[in-house]
Scaffold this active site. Structure first.
Site, short mmCIF file in Angstrom:
data_model
loop_
_atom_site.label_atom_id
_atom_site.label_comp_id
_atom_site.label_asym_id
_atom_site.label_seq_id
_atom_site.Cartn_x
_atom_site.Cartn_y
_atom_site.Cartn_z
N CYS A 99 0.95 -1.27 -0.03
CA CYS A 99 -0.02 -0.11 -0.12
C CYS A 99 0.92 1.27 -0.09
CB CYS A 99 -0.85 0.24 1.17
SG CYS A 99 -1.89 1.70 1.33
N MET A 310 -5.30 4.98 -4.64
CA MET A 310 -4.00 4.31 -4.10
C MET A 310 -2.85 4.90 -4.34
SD MET A 310 -5.13 0.21 -4.00
CE MET A 310 -4.86 0.05 -5.74
#
Length: 392
Positions: A99, A310
């Site tokens: 992430c 993201m």
């Protein structure tokens, strides 16, 4: 009366990184057995439960994340960082992906935990992400031995301003497959129920499949609530999942579409991308076509559209923009907009505003460009430190 077993308490830190939140653990504070570690993490988050009412999870993919940190023994690396996407509705801690937003909190965490020596005014933290086997370099502002969190830098999707943390994802290509183009092509097509869909499958920081929203009968400017309210939302998501699942099979993460749907929800991701157009973000902010280079919408676990964008998705997007012939490259650099066909900086219009992504590029003799690193500016903040109580 049954034997009473008190809950165990485990040290942890709750941090925001970019537009996500995660519980941070030190590696030595968790069981070393993988199955036992997952049980502890699931208990800490209150998963599986769509509300995660009995744990630290925030009942969404953006707020149900875990980071495990340890001092590294690798040459030139300060800390090893392992990311986990904690499923809200299933007893799964996904470990195949990284992430980017949570990556922005790793440097501040490492400094404030004493794992990295603070050097004023800027400490460079070299991070090894175990999920992708890639290095990330974080530039973190510090003062008096601690991370500086207050500042005047703002990112869409996070209220207010904070100190800027810069991330450099070194050589992001091939994070999951070892190849920039998992299929070997800049574009592919797939037929689903008699309709052909074009896509570009790019693996950089995390693998993402980019598709045209127009092929699905949507504009690509919808925010999650609007998309979810579409009468054909379920059918669109069904087709998207077939395309995404096909990518999971290509990566070797699944043996068939059913296996991909059940056991490879975290990767690959899938995204809508389209040419710039005016739209209104979920915050109410008017996004002008002249202020962005493309409109992007990313989907996460269980085909849920993400509220922002993201970080690793942004790195993949700018890498795709610098790969001639991809759908993203044609949007960002096509039609003579950038005659040298490179994009050292792109502006992504997402559901909550605009996200900037940068690239350090190397010029190749054939006129193409290699992405040496994909770069992001994020903010991060320590929210809570203490213990989380987990059930035995």
């Amino acid at each position: 009366m049954a034997d009473y077993k008190p809950n165990r308490k485990i040290p942890c830190v709750y941090m925001r990184g970019g537009t996500s939140k995660a519980v941070f653990f030190r590696d030595e504070d968790l069981p070393q057995d993988v199955a036992e570690r997952d049980k502890v993490i699931l208990s800490a988050f209150g998963s599986p439960d769509r509300r995660q009412i009995d744990g630290m999870g925030g009942a969404s993919t953006s707020t149900s994340k875990v980071a495990v940190i340890k001092k590294s023994s690798r040459p030139g690396i300060d800390v090893d960082y392992s990311f986990g996407q904690v499923d809200v509705t299933a007893p799964i801690v996904g470990k195949t992906m990284n992430c980017g937003n949570i990556s922005s909190a790793v440097g501040p965490y490492a400094i404030d935990e004493g794992l990295v020596k603070a050097v004023e005014p800027m400490t460079e933290v070299h991070i090894f992400n175990t999920n992708t086997q890639k290095e990330i370099v974080a530039q973190v502002p510090v003062k008096d031995g601690r991370t500086v969190t207050e500042g005047d830098f703002a990112i869409d999707g996070v209220p207010g301003t904070a100190a800027k943390v810069t991330l450099k994802f070194v050589a992001p290509q091939g994070a999951a497959s070892g190849k920039l183009l998992p299929t070997g092509h800049v574009k592919d097509s797939i037929a689903v129920d008699g309709t052909t869909y074009e896509y570009s499958f790019i693996d950089a920081a995390n693998p993402v499949i980019f598709v045209h929203p127009e092929d699905f009968g949507v504009s690509g400017t919808e925010i999650p609530a609007e998309f979810n309210a579409l009468p054909n939302c379920q059918e669109i998501c069904r087709v998207l999942e077939i395309i995404r699942g096909t990518g999971a099979i290509t990566l070797g993460f699944a043996k068939d579409l059913d296996d991909a749907r059940k056991n490879s929800q975290t990767l690959p991701k899938i995204a809508f991308v389209r040419r710039p157009v005016d739209y209104t973000a979920g915050s109410g902010k008017a996004i002008s076509a002249k202020d962005i280079d493309l409109v992007g919408r990313l989907f996460s676990v269980n085909m849920k559209m993400i509220d922002a964008y993201m970080g690793t998705g942004a790195i993949c997007t700018i890498t795709a923009a610098n790969t001639p012939g991809t759908i993203v490259n044609e949007i960002v650099c096509g039609r003579g907009k950038r005659p040298d066909n490179h994009a050292a900086h792109i502006r992504i219009g997402h559901p909550w505003g605009i996200m900037d992504a940068y690239a350090d590029l190397k010029d190749n003799p054939d006129g193409t460009h290699t992405v040496l690193s994909g770069n992001l500016d994020r903010t991060a903040r320590r929210i809570m430190e203490g213990w989380v109580y987990v059930r035995d």
